[in-house]
Design a protein around this motif. Sequence first.
Motif, short mmCIF file in Angstrom:
data_model
loop_
_atom_site.label_atom_id
_atom_site.label_comp_id
_atom_site.label_asym_id
_atom_site.label_seq_id
_atom_site.Cartn_x
_atom_site.Cartn_y
_atom_site.Cartn_z
N LYS A 130 -2.93 1.37 4.23
CA LYS A 130 -1.74 0.53 4.44
C LYS A 130 -1.18 0.74 5.83
O LYS A 130 -0.81 -0.22 6.53
N THR A 131 -1.08 2.00 6.23
CA THR A 131 -0.51 2.31 7.54
C THR A 131 -1.38 1.75 8.66
O THR A 131 -0.88 1.14 9.62
N ALA A 132 -2.70 1.94 8.54
CA ALA A 132 -3.61 1.43 9.57
C ALA A 132 -3.54 -0.09 9.66
O ALA A 132 -3.51 -0.66 10.76
N HIS A 133 -3.51 -0.75 8.51
CA HIS A 133 -3.49 -2.22 8.50
C HIS A 133 -2.21 -2.75 9.14
O HIS A 133 -2.24 -3.70 9.94
N GLN A 134 -1.08 -2.12 8.81
CA GLN A 134 0.19 -2.60 9.37
C GLN A 134 0.28 -2.29 10.87
O GLN A 134 0.80 -3.08 11.64
N TRP A 135 -0.25 -1.13 11.28
CA TRP A 135 -0.27 -0.79 12.71
C TRP A 135 -1.05 -1.86 13.48
O TRP A 135 -0.60 -2.34 14.52
N GLN A 136 -2.22 -2.21 12.97
CA GLN A 136 -3.05 -3.19 13.67
C GLN A 136 -2.40 -4.57 13.70
O GLN A 136 -2.60 -5.33 14.64
N SER A 137 -1.63 -4.88 12.67
CA SER A 137 -0.91 -6.16 12.65
C SER A 137 0.19 -6.19 13.70
O SER A 137 0.45 -7.22 14.32
N GLN A 138 0.86 -5.03 13.88
CA GLN A 138 1.95 -4.94 14.86
C GLN A 138 1.43 -4.78 16.28
O GLN A 138 2.08 -5.23 17.23
N TYR A 139 0.26 -4.15 16.44
CA TYR A 139 -0.27 -3.88 17.78
C TYR A 139 -1.71 -4.41 17.88
O TYR A 139 -2.66 -3.62 17.99
N PRO A 140 -1.89 -5.72 17.82
CA PRO A 140 -3.24 -6.28 17.89
C PRO A 140 -3.91 -5.92 19.22
O PRO A 140 -3.29 -5.97 20.27
N GLY A 141 -5.16 -5.52 19.11
CA GLY A 141 -5.91 -5.15 20.31
C GLY A 141 -5.78 -3.70 20.69
O GLY A 141 -6.54 -3.21 21.54
N ASN A 142 -4.83 -2.97 20.09
CA ASN A 142 -4.67 -1.55 20.38
C ASN A 142 -5.73 -0.77 19.60
O ASN A 142 -5.82 -0.86 18.38
N THR A 143 -6.56 -0.01 20.31
CA THR A 143 -7.69 0.68 19.68
C THR A 143 -7.42 2.17 19.47
O THR A 143 -8.35 2.96 19.36
N TYR A 144 -6.15 2.55 19.39
CA TYR A 144 -5.79 3.97 19.22
C TYR A 144 -6.31 4.52 17.89
O TYR A 144 -6.83 5.63 17.83
N LEU A 145 -6.19 3.75 16.80
CA LEU A 145 -6.68 4.20 15.50
C LEU A 145 -8.18 3.97 15.43
O LEU A 145 -8.65 2.84 15.59
N ARG A 146 -8.93 5.05 15.15
CA ARG A 146 -10.39 4.94 15.23
C ARG A 146 -11.11 5.12 13.90
O ARG A 146 -12.33 4.96 13.85
N GLY A 147 -10.40 5.46 12.84
CA GLY A 147 -11.09 5.54 11.55
C GLY A 147 -10.46 6.53 10.59
O GLY A 147 -9.47 7.19 10.89
N HIS A 148 -11.08 6.60 9.40
CA HIS A 148 -10.57 7.41 8.31
C HIS A 148 -11.62 8.42 7.85
O HIS A 148 -12.81 8.09 7.75
N ILE A 149 -11.17 9.62 7.52
CA ILE A 149 -12.00 10.63 6.85
C ILE A 149 -11.35 10.86 5.50
O ILE A 149 -10.26 11.41 5.40
N PHE A 150 -12.03 10.40 4.44
CA PHE A 150 -11.47 10.45 3.09
C PHE A 150 -12.25 11.41 2.21
O PHE A 150 -13.49 11.35 2.15
N HIS A 151 -11.52 12.26 1.49
CA HIS A 151 -12.11 13.06 0.42
C HIS A 151 -11.81 12.35 -0.90
O HIS A 151 -10.65 12.13 -1.26
N SER A 152 -12.85 11.95 -1.63
CA SER A 152 -12.71 11.34 -2.96
C SER A 152 -11.53 10.36 -3.02
O SER A 152 -10.58 10.56 -3.76
N PRO A 153 -11.59 9.29 -2.24
CA PRO A 153 -10.44 8.36 -2.19
C PRO A 153 -10.21 7.66 -3.52
O PRO A 153 -11.15 7.17 -4.15
#
Length: 414
Positions: A126-149
């Motif tokens: 949710k946080t990543a999706h909303q960040w990208q909606s607010q800051y289109p084109g900003n590539t600061y967020l690079r991915g997720h490391i999930f344990h048993s999501p």
Amino acid sequence: MKWLFITILFLSSALIADDKIEIELSSGEVIMVDTFNAEGDTLYLYLPSERGFGKGHVPTAQQLAFEGGDVWVLDLHTSYMVPEHRSSINKFSVNDLIELISLTQDKGFKRLFFVTSGRGAQLALKTAHQWQSQYPGNTYLRGHIFHSPHLIKGKPELGDKADYVEVAKVSNLPVYMILPQYSTKYFRAKEILQTLELGGSSVFIHRLKGVRGGFHMRNEEDLTQADLKVKADLSNTYLQASSLLLSIKSIAPIALSAHTPTKSKHTVNETTLKPYKGKPRIALQLKDLKGQKINLNDYQGQVILLNFWASWCKPCIKEIPSLVRLGEQLKSSNFKIITVNVGESAREISEFKKRIKFDLPILLDDAGIAVQDWGVYAYPSNFLLDKDGIIRYSYRGALEWDSPAIIKTIKTLL
């Protein structure tokens, strides 16, 4: 914006400073953060699962900092004064997290990876999706490391195919998914992957044979040798994961479907069997502990209680004595209890039975095929079949099987 440094604890190496800080946001909320500083340009942002944090993550965070990766651990349960519970993740403000992420970028970090587990994965998406909606084109967020999501929507009825939360279907950032064998998500890897790929996410799956779920957050004294070996190398796993994630160029995120949230109704956890509404007959053919193939059809004419369990599942262990007592009470009737162990070997089960002594038939679903055929997403899960092999009742969770109400229900089928 106000930053309050409470205390600084210097560890054995000056390269690893554990700072406990508070960050006051424009909303007025104060977020408590444990930082493990490397003065680098890559930030691993730890979000809690619904169970919060203990201290088990500290050695991994320290090692990451030693190897050049900064780590921020957000103690959101304490910050928002929310008790640890499966619904706690929904009580944290995504807008606050967006502002906090902006602060980390202002501090000079060049890239950020989310690290979390369980329902914390929903918060990260949710946080990543909303960040990208607010800051289109900003590539600061690079991915997720999930344990048993845990990305399942609600609690699917036994026998039904689970639906997944909407944000999982629009995720576009790459995901590195770590799945211990002894966890409920191990045999659900394919459908989790397919869900995340709907929005364009590239998904890497790292399976851990012989390792228990939650190993990454447990203290060392609570871990097996297999757990300890994997945990000792976990910082290196994160570094390799982030290298993989950096190799992926993300596509633009898909917009979430417009919908009106509905208020969930409060439900009381019933302690009785529920009428089953799924597919009436499901095939089952598995080997027992001696390697003999057992077919459920061989038990026509008997009422069957089919119990899915695992030795690492505490509720499963808790209900074993009542299953044994139930079997004793109904042993003179056409009633049989058959248990299906999920994902463990005959040797492991034999070792378990030395500690927890019981004599119930055990079939081995070591490949997770029956789990998927029967729509099992949590352990224990139970099905009550009539003499014609039709599934009449089910229950997700542990029960006191020799209670009068349960026995009364079973006797209606005898």
